[in-house]
Design a protein around this motif. Sequence first.
Motif, short mmCIF file in Angstrom:
data_model
loop_
_atom_site.label_atom_id
_atom_site.label_comp_id
_atom_site.label_asym_id
_atom_site.label_seq_id
_atom_site.Cartn_x
_atom_site.Cartn_y
_atom_site.Cartn_z
N ALA A 144 -6.79 7.93 9.27
CA ALA A 144 -7.93 7.30 8.61
C ALA A 144 -7.50 6.55 7.36
N ALA A 145 -6.57 7.12 6.60
CA ALA A 145 -6.10 6.48 5.36
C ALA A 145 -5.36 5.18 5.66
N LEU A 146 -4.58 5.16 6.74
CA LEU A 146 -3.79 3.98 7.05
C LEU A 146 -4.64 2.79 7.49
N THR A 147 -5.84 3.05 7.96
CA THR A 147 -6.71 1.94 8.36
C THR A 147 -7.23 1.15 7.16
N THR A 148 -6.98 1.62 5.95
CA THR A 148 -7.37 0.86 4.76
C THR A 148 -6.41 -0.30 4.50
N HIS A 154 0.83 -1.21 0.00
CA HIS A 154 0.00 0.00 0.00
C HIS A 154 0.86 1.26 0.00
N TYR A 155 1.98 1.21 0.71
CA TYR A 155 2.86 2.37 0.76
C TYR A 155 3.41 2.70 -0.62
N GLN A 156 3.78 1.69 -1.37
CA GLN A 156 4.28 1.93 -2.72
C GLN A 156 3.24 2.60 -3.60
N LEU A 157 1.98 2.29 -3.36
CA LEU A 157 0.89 2.85 -4.17
C LEU A 157 0.46 4.24 -3.72
N HIS A 158 0.52 4.49 -2.42
CA HIS A 158 -0.13 5.69 -1.88
C HIS A 158 0.80 6.65 -1.16
N ALA A 159 2.09 6.38 -1.11
CA ALA A 159 3.00 7.20 -0.31
C ALA A 159 2.93 8.68 -0.67
N ASP A 160 2.86 9.00 -1.94
CA ASP A 160 2.84 10.41 -2.34
C ASP A 160 1.63 11.14 -1.77
N ASP A 161 0.49 10.48 -1.75
CA ASP A 161 -0.71 11.09 -1.17
C ASP A 161 -0.62 11.15 0.35
N TRP A 162 -0.17 10.07 0.96
CA TRP A 162 -0.11 10.00 2.42
C TRP A 162 0.84 11.04 3.00
N ASP A 163 1.97 11.27 2.31
CA ASP A 163 2.98 12.18 2.84
C ASP A 163 2.43 13.59 3.08
N TRP A 178 -5.59 2.01 16.40
CA TRP A 178 -4.46 2.31 17.28
C TRP A 178 -3.17 2.42 16.49
N THR A 179 -2.87 1.42 15.67
CA THR A 179 -1.63 1.43 14.89
C THR A 179 -1.59 2.61 13.94
N ALA A 180 -2.72 2.89 13.28
CA ALA A 180 -2.79 4.00 12.34
C ALA A 180 -2.54 5.33 13.03
N ALA A 181 -3.16 5.53 14.19
CA ALA A 181 -2.99 6.79 14.91
C ALA A 181 -1.57 6.95 15.43
#
Length: 265
Positions: free
Chosen positions: A180-184, A162-171, A191-194
Amino acid sequence: MTVLTTDHPAWVETGSTRTRAVRTATGLWVLSWDRDGLHTSCVDGTEDVKPTVVTTNPDRLPSGVPGALRAGLARTGTSQRLANPWLWDAITTAILRQVVRAGQARKLYREWCKAYGTMVESPFGDLALAPTAEQVLALADEQFDGIGAKFHRGVLRAAAEHYQLHADDWDGMKAPELAAALTTVPRIGPWTAAAAATDFTGDFSAYPHADLAVRTWAAQIAPHYPWPDKKDKAFGPLWTGWAGPDRTALHTLTLSTLTWGSHAR
């Protein structure tokens, strides 16, 4: 007094100095903290993107905080914490904290980095960075199992994909949106996402406030306050209610408490 918050397991102690290697978008850095404060040095790449330090002053604690808790946190003084400049490391760190105690998670993270990550030379000895998402996806099952990360194998791989696909948006996201995005990602819960989002952004208003560490340190700072039972879900609303809509106050309350737990006790 200013305290460096060294809750992240990458910080290592060498005598009176604490040191850590980090990866920013443009280079590798060695950070060290001693009696003269924080020192940063780019050892590979460029200095275009520098590590960012978040400063927290107890003057910004919520007005409704109990007196004993306020006094204990005030004695800790101003704190500084590095906002993890590499989101992938923040995600990795939070995942490796799943279902294990803090001391075990710290040991596991360091073994993980030393076994499969990038080694960085420093005046304080070799420091290890976490393996990249690409390196994680190239590991065989037995390589996870060999350092005690068998339980985390599936979620680390899913997170790397998922990081390879979405890192640019997540950053570019702020802490609540990023959490919220990391829970996908499969097996990354709230807990881990927060925890990952907080580590990366430095914004502890998004931290999982009912976390065992927060409850434990708060009760030790103000032992006579009638805290909710550990199994009572009232702690989170109580904690956030003191700050109301003031996210800076909530950040200050949470990070100051975790800093106290790491150092002042």
